[in-house]
Design a protein around this motif. Structure first.
Motif, mmCIF file in Angstrom:
data_model
loop_
_atom_site.group_PDB
_atom_site.id
_atom_site.type_symbol
_atom_site.label_atom_id
_atom_site.label_comp_id
_atom_site.label_asym_id
_atom_site.label_seq_id
_atom_site.Cartn_x
_atom_site.Cartn_y
_atom_site.Cartn_z
ATOM 1 N N PRO A 165 44.327 56.110 56.753
ATOM 2 C CA PRO A 165 44.073 55.832 55.326
ATOM 3 C C PRO A 165 45.305 56.235 54.520
ATOM 4 N N VAL A 166 45.818 55.324 53.690
ATOM 5 C CA VAL A 166 47.047 55.610 52.946
ATOM 6 C C VAL A 166 46.879 55.538 51.440
ATOM 7 N N ALA A 167 45.832 54.913 50.946
ATOM 8 C CA ALA A 167 45.697 54.807 49.490
ATOM 9 C C ALA A 167 44.312 54.329 49.121
ATOM 10 N N GLY A 168 43.955 54.561 47.874
ATOM 11 C CA GLY A 168 42.699 54.065 47.341
ATOM 12 C C GLY A 168 42.798 53.947 45.835
ATOM 13 N N SER A 169 42.136 52.938 45.291
ATOM 14 C CA SER A 169 42.154 52.740 43.840
ATOM 15 C C SER A 169 40.828 52.161 43.399
ATOM 16 N N SER A 170 40.416 52.530 42.218
ATOM 17 C CA SER A 170 39.243 51.868 41.645
ATOM 18 C C SER A 170 39.582 50.412 41.367
ATOM 19 N N ILE A 171 38.551 49.605 41.189
ATOM 20 C CA ILE A 171 38.722 48.171 40.936
ATOM 21 C C ILE A 171 38.505 47.886 39.452
ATOM 22 N N SER A 172 39.306 46.971 38.926
ATOM 23 C CA SER A 172 39.125 46.492 37.555
ATOM 24 C C SER A 172 38.933 44.988 37.559
ATOM 25 N N LEU A 173 38.296 44.489 36.504
ATOM 26 C CA LEU A 173 38.069 43.054 36.344
ATOM 27 C C LEU A 173 38.991 42.507 35.256
ATOM 28 N N PHE A 174 39.473 41.271 35.491
ATOM 29 C CA PHE A 174 40.416 40.621 34.584
ATOM 30 C C PHE A 174 39.993 39.179 34.359
ATOM 31 N N TYR A 240 39.812 29.932 35.123
ATOM 32 C CA TYR A 240 38.794 29.464 36.060
ATOM 33 C C TYR A 240 37.758 30.514 36.386
ATOM 34 N N GLY A 241 37.995 31.774 36.033
ATOM 35 C CA GLY A 241 36.981 32.778 36.303
ATOM 36 C C GLY A 241 37.524 34.186 36.212
ATOM 37 N N VAL A 242 36.639 35.134 36.467
ATOM 38 C CA VAL A 242 36.966 36.557 36.474
ATOM 39 C C VAL A 242 37.449 36.925 37.875
ATOM 40 N N PHE A 243 38.459 37.782 37.965
ATOM 41 C CA PHE A 243 38.911 38.244 39.267
ATOM 42 C C PHE A 243 39.094 39.755 39.238
ATOM 43 N N ALA A 244 39.089 40.350 40.420
ATOM 44 C CA ALA A 244 39.229 41.798 40.554
ATOM 45 C C ALA A 244 40.592 42.138 41.127
ATOM 46 N N ALA A 245 41.109 43.300 40.728
ATOM 47 C CA ALA A 245 42.372 43.803 41.260
ATOM 48 C C ALA A 245 42.358 45.323 41.127
ATOM 49 N N PRO A 246 43.147 46.028 41.945
ATOM 50 C CA PRO A 246 43.185 47.488 41.835
ATOM 51 C C PRO A 246 43.599 47.937 40.433
ATOM 52 N N THR A 247 42.914 48.933 39.937
ATOM 53 C CA THR A 247 43.178 49.424 38.586
ATOM 54 C C THR A 247 44.612 49.902 38.425
ATOM 55 N N VAL A 248 45.181 50.448 39.488
ATOM 56 C CA VAL A 248 46.517 51.029 39.391
ATOM 57 C C VAL A 248 47.562 50.027 38.921
ATOM 58 N N ILE A 249 47.342 48.745 39.155
ATOM 59 C CA ILE A 249 48.346 47.752 38.762
ATOM 60 C C ILE A 249 47.882 46.916 37.573
ATOM 61 N N ARG A 250 46.925 47.416 36.801
ATOM 62 C CA ARG A 250 46.361 46.576 35.737
ATOM 63 C C ARG A 250 47.397 46.193 34.683
ATOM 64 N N ARG A 251 48.296 47.100 34.342
ATOM 65 C CA ARG A 251 49.291 46.752 33.328
ATOM 66 C C ARG A 251 50.209 45.635 33.811
ATOM 67 N N GLU A 267 33.054 53.070 40.428
ATOM 68 C CA GLU A 267 32.160 53.115 41.586
ATOM 69 C C GLU A 267 32.621 52.206 42.725
ATOM 70 N N VAL A 268 33.538 51.288 42.428
ATOM 71 C CA VAL A 268 34.040 50.354 43.446
ATOM 72 C C VAL A 268 35.494 50.705 43.748
ATOM 73 N N GLN A 269 35.754 51.100 44.987
ATOM 74 C CA GLN A 269 37.087 51.519 45.397
ATOM 75 C C GLN A 269 37.693 50.526 46.395
ATOM 76 N N ASP A 270 38.987 50.288 46.237
ATOM 77 C CA ASP A 270 39.733 49.466 47.196
ATOM 78 C C ASP A 270 40.521 50.412 48.087
ATOM 79 N N GLU A 271 40.202 50.431 49.375
ATOM 80 C CA GLU A 271 40.859 51.331 50.311
ATOM 81 C C GLU A 271 41.900 50.569 51.129
ATOM 82 N N LEU A 272 43.022 51.216 51.360
ATOM 83 C CA LEU A 272 44.121 50.598 52.084
ATOM 84 C C LEU A 272 44.479 51.458 53.296
ATOM 85 N N PHE A 273 44.922 50.773 54.368
ATOM 86 C CA PHE A 273 45.169 51.449 55.637
ATOM 87 C C PHE A 273 46.526 51.046 56.206
ATOM 88 N N ALA A 274 47.088 51.951 56.986
ATOM 89 C CA ALA A 274 48.253 51.638 57.814
ATOM 90 C C ALA A 274 47.796 51.673 59.266
#
Length: 305
Positions: A165-174, A240-251, A267-274
């Motif tokens: 496990p290398v990282a985790g971020s909450s999810i945001s909607l755009f 075309y619709g709403v999409f999700a992306a990690p909060t860390v890169i929202r800006r 409550e929704v986390q995106d987990e990343l692995f190596a």
């Protein structure tokens, strides 16, 4: 020709550069007759004349020009290798071949790779994007040193791997500004019946997002599945619709794709692995990636300041 004689190729290359057998023989410290015999042997092996004599000069034939193009590339690389081997081991560039799942945002991939790029030893980075399963097979064939993934493939059928496990971020909607303006107020009820763009329905975060929406009593319309982190945002920008992306890169998402942030869902986390081969992390760059994981939630807070 079963095997190319590189020494003969080198002799041909030097003759081509020097323009005559006499000058090439001086450079190679060979008798002109010996060099002429080596060239004749090479011409016999490749099946044709490589030079024609024009006004006491050697001119390349079409076959000679074609082979010279390959020889230039080959001996340019061997020259680079010679220069590299002359460096002290700690000063030699470290090659790092990384596979990155296509659904991982490129800025996220940058953050994950950054620990390897700031080593004291220079690093030559090679990146390949694609399906996680294909990248893992390349890892097994030792074509890659590490695979960065946002989902867990079936590793047992491929071989002995270790997942870090290398990282985790909450999810945001755009969404595009016009659509986002109608969804911010009354969130999350405002999402009911709205179009949803999915990165990939087998991504763990997507299942978590759908479960969270269900708990909120919200039902959205799935408009498209796009297994590419950049392309899905282009569709989102076009409304075309709403999409999700990690909060860390929202800006960066809002700036680059001209969309607006609707809400953050902690409550929704995106987990990343190596994913690596075996248990030992012998590769210095891979070790930096796996042993220095990124705290994306802390980074997201820093970016908002």
């Amino acid at each position: 020709m079963e095997q190319l004689n590189l020494r003969h190729l080198y002799y041909f290359w030097v003759i081509s550069r020097e323009g005559s057998i006499a000058r090439a023989s001086e450079l190679l410290d060979l008798a002109p007759q010996t060099l002429s015999g080596q060239l004749a042997t090479f011409e016999s092996a490749v099946g044709g004349r490589l030079f024609l004599r024009e006004r006491r000069k050697l001119a390349l034939t079409d076959l000679g020009r074609m082979i010279l193009g390959y020889a230039d590339d080959i001996f340019a690389l061997t020259g680079e290798l010679t220069d590299t081997l002359q460096l002290a081991p700690a000063d030699r560039p470290l090659t790092l071949a990384a596979g990155i799942s296509a659904s991982i945002h490129k800025l996220i991939a940058y953050y994950l790779l950054q620990p390897a790029m700031v080593l004291k030893r220079p690093v030559q980075l090679e990146c390949r994007t694609g399906r996680t399963e294909d990248l893992v097979l390349s890892l097994k064939r030792k074509e890659l040193d590490v695979v960065l993934a946002d989902r867990m493939p079936g590793l047992d059928e491929h071989g002995p791997f270790t997942v870090h496990p290398v990282a985790g971020s909450s999810i945001s909607l755009f969404a595009a500004p016009a659509l986002a303006a109608n969804l911010k107020e009354g969130f999350p009820d405002s999402l009911n019946g709205q179009p949803l763009l999915a990165n990939a329905t087998d991504a763990p975060y997507f299942e978590r997002l759908m479960n969270w929406l269900s708990l909120q009593g919200v039902r959205m319309r799935l408009m498209a599945r796009v297994d590419d982190s950049a392309l899905i945002k282009v569709f989102g920008r076009q409304g075309y619709g709403v999409f999700a992306a990690p909060t860390v890169i929202r800006r960066e998402v809002c700036r680059q794709y001209e969309v607006e942030h609707i809400a953050r869902i902690d409550e929704v986390q995106d987990e990343l692995f190596a994913i690596t081969r075996g248990r030992k992390l012998a590769h210095e760059g891979v070790r930096a990636i796996c042993m220095d994981p990124v705290n994306f939630n802390a980074l997201s807070t820093d970016l908002d300041r």
